[in-house]
Design a protein around this motif. Sequence first.
Motif, PDB file in Angstrom:
ATOM      1  N   GLY A 103      48.778  39.478  45.312  1.00  0.00           N
ATOM      2  CA  GLY A 103      47.869  39.136  44.224  1.00  0.00           C
ATOM      3  C   GLY A 103      46.549  38.561  44.701  1.00  0.00           C
ATOM      4  N   GLN A 104      46.128  38.903  45.885  1.00  0.00           N
ATOM      5  CA  GLN A 104      44.877  38.394  46.446  1.00  0.00           C
ATOM      6  C   GLN A 104      43.712  38.807  45.558  1.00  0.00           C
ATOM      7  OE1 GLN A 104      44.226  36.845  49.922  1.00  0.00           O
ATOM      8  NE2 GLN A 104      42.541  36.266  48.562  1.00  0.00           N
ATOM      9  N   THR A 105      42.852  37.890  45.138  1.00  0.00           N
ATOM     10  CA  THR A 105      41.654  38.156  44.342  1.00  0.00           C
ATOM     11  C   THR A 105      40.461  37.495  45.013  1.00  0.00           C
ATOM     12  OG1 THR A 105      42.035  36.205  42.961  1.00  0.00           O
ATOM     13  CG2 THR A 105      42.946  38.302  42.178  1.00  0.00           C
ATOM     14  N   ILE A 106      39.268  37.965  44.551  1.00  0.00           N
ATOM     15  CA  ILE A 106      38.008  37.420  45.057  1.00  0.00           C
ATOM     16  C   ILE A 106      37.270  36.798  43.871  1.00  0.00           C
ATOM     17  CG2 ILE A 106      35.890  37.893  46.308  1.00  0.00           C
ATOM     18  CD1 ILE A 106      38.459  38.441  47.899  1.00  0.00           C
ATOM     19  N   ARG A 107      36.862  35.500  44.012  1.00  0.00           N
ATOM     20  CA  ARG A 107      36.100  34.822  42.961  1.00  0.00           C
ATOM     21  C   ARG A 107      34.623  35.056  43.240  1.00  0.00           C
ATOM     22  NH1 ARG A 107      37.413  30.683  39.563  1.00  0.00           N
ATOM     23  NH2 ARG A 107      39.377  30.419  40.700  1.00  0.00           N
ATOM     24  N   VAL A 108      33.898  35.684  42.224  1.00  0.00           N
ATOM     25  CA  VAL A 108      32.503  36.066  42.384  1.00  0.00           C
ATOM     26  C   VAL A 108      31.672  35.305  41.349  1.00  0.00           C
ATOM     27  CG1 VAL A 108      30.835  37.955  42.414  1.00  0.00           C
ATOM     28  CG2 VAL A 108      33.193  38.348  43.186  1.00  0.00           C
ATOM     29  N   ASN A 109      30.571  34.650  41.792  1.00  0.00           N
ATOM     30  CA  ASN A 109      29.612  33.963  40.920  1.00  0.00           C
ATOM     31  C   ASN A 109      28.294  34.712  40.953  1.00  0.00           C
ATOM     32  OD1 ASN A 109      31.276  31.778  40.131  1.00  0.00           O
ATOM     33  ND2 ASN A 109      30.906  30.781  42.108  1.00  0.00           N
TER      34      ASN A 109
END
Length: 692
Positions: free
Chosen positions: A559-565
């Motif tokens: 479930g690896q995700t990337i947090r993008v701002n």
Amino acid sequence: MIRGTQAVSLLRGTLILLLIVWLLTNLVRLVAFSWLVRGLVIMAAVAVPIIFQQELRRAVDMVGRARILTFSRQSHESSRQRVIREICAAAERLSERRHGGLVVLEREISLREYVETGVRVDAVVTDELLTTTFWPKTELHDGAVIISADRIAAAACVLPLSAARQMPDRNMGLRHRAAPGHQRGIRRRRRGRLRGEWQHLARRQRAHHPPPGQRAPLHPAQRVLWRRAPAAQPVPADTRRLPGVGSGMNPFRDFWERHDDTVRTILNQLGWFAMALVLAVIVWVVASTEDDPISERVFNSRIDIRLVNLDSDVLVVNDVPESARVTVRAPQSTWARLTASDIQVQADVKHARTGEQVVPLQAVMSLPGAVVGIEPSQVSVQLDVADRKTVPVIVGVTGEPTVGYQIRAPQPNPTEVTVYGPATLVSLVTEAYAEFPLNGERSDVNDTVSLTARGQGQRVDNVQIEPSRVRVTVPIETREGFRSVSVLPNIPTSPPAGYIWRLESYEPVTITVTGPQSRLNNMAVPVLTDPIDLSNQTQSLEREVGVILPSGIEPAVEGQTIRVNIMIEAIEGFRQFDAVAIELQGLTPGYRAVITPETVTVLISGPRFTVNGLMGEDVRVIVDVTGLLPDTYQLNPTVNVAREGISQEGISVLPRVVEVEIIADGTPASAPGQPTPTLMPTSEAETPTPSP
């Protein structure tokens, strides 16, 4: 009134004593002496009349007789010469008749005390009266005649006899021995003005009693004092000694013979001296207590406990209390400046042995006073002999590196350290333990960590480690079947027209993936995230998206995700609207208003797309005159824009203040050039107030 009495000397001594007292009490800080002076001030009011009693009585008597007004200086001198002539005539007659006599003339010192010992006469001085008085068959012949104020005050007066051992002639009578005794007393009272009077009398005796054939005639006034005396016997030559030289056989005896009276006087006064010393100490203690009262109370701060006289090869094993509370007894002056640094609480372990000891606490003060209580009064101290040894450094790693990574053996520097402390505790230490934490690291880590003494897996306290910190390196490497790859956010679209975007941040920037090693080696990097659509976004956003990986490769973390701002901002636009008419709001019925100027310029900045779409009717300038009475005001206009997205911070009005004159119907407007009231800005809904 007091001239010719002892009051002159007493008054002079009193003035000198008062001067000394003033100097001691004002220039020198003598506590006990000042206390005594304060106590004696009241007593002095009673003591002065008692001391000067006779002089005061004499003064009152003289005032009553008014003698001081009846005699002039010239008459006094003539009367004195007459008295001297009468005395000389009487002396001549007594000498011819070989009768003795003693006449005393009162001068500066009063002889009233001797007058009281005789018979009052108070008669005029004549040679007949003196001759009759000293006739051997009369009752008044034995004693002295005292002449005071040119009159015979009394006869048969008793005078002090001479106590001197070395008289010129031991066969002298009462009057002859009283004469030098009286003169010696006068000498003492006058403080040496008649110094050497006895030697003068001895010389006069030798001069007026020479061997037969060499006798010199006597003055008539001298015959009254001396009678013929037998010639002195010569001293054998073998018994003579030089003045001041002893026999030489016994120096102590010679010293005692020369100073017998002095030594006896000193020994007799030792008891009085001791008593005076004791009384002085008592007075000093009482005066000091009253002038600077002593109080006893608990000091407001705790005092650190110090171990003193501890041998260098002996150590304290247990925890000793760090401070104690003390009770101090001290004068008020000490309490006013007493601080914690002026008190020391010590535990003396000089004679203490190894093992557990109970040591009493002692306190000392650097200021006047004493510590009368210590809480606790004693402490328990456990002593042991000091020892040291070398032990290895063991590194314990806590935490884990990032998934897909593994650590190798940590490397401390130095690998061994020295442990110092009590022998019983040092013997328990087997290693120096260094704990090294990890938190998802992907590469080698090195840091400085503290050491802890341990023995058999247990912590050992109260020992020192030298050095206390070491440098530790923890190698980290990738495990087989894992790979760390970089990540790139996938943003294929742009925001609407008039807006721009920029990538603020994203994390993690790398991820660990797992799969066959061959595919991992051939895998393209960076890997992209799932697409992020910005086509309808006008505000900043934050999203978590997944990653796009080749077939057969998966994230090491499920479930690896990337947090993008992503930051989205509007492109700034600017418009200027000239000659915008001012509208009035809230004008009271029956009033009319005159605005100067009637139009203003409005500057608007904001999102370019919104600003470019503004029309003239979208911008309104309003001046609120609600509740204002007829007068002239300075008001701030406000701007309303009929489009969203434009804030008040982006709107400006030129000029910022306009003049509004409110006039009642039927009243003419004010002439130009008249002063107008000033109104505070109404941007915060404040009530306008006209200026005077």
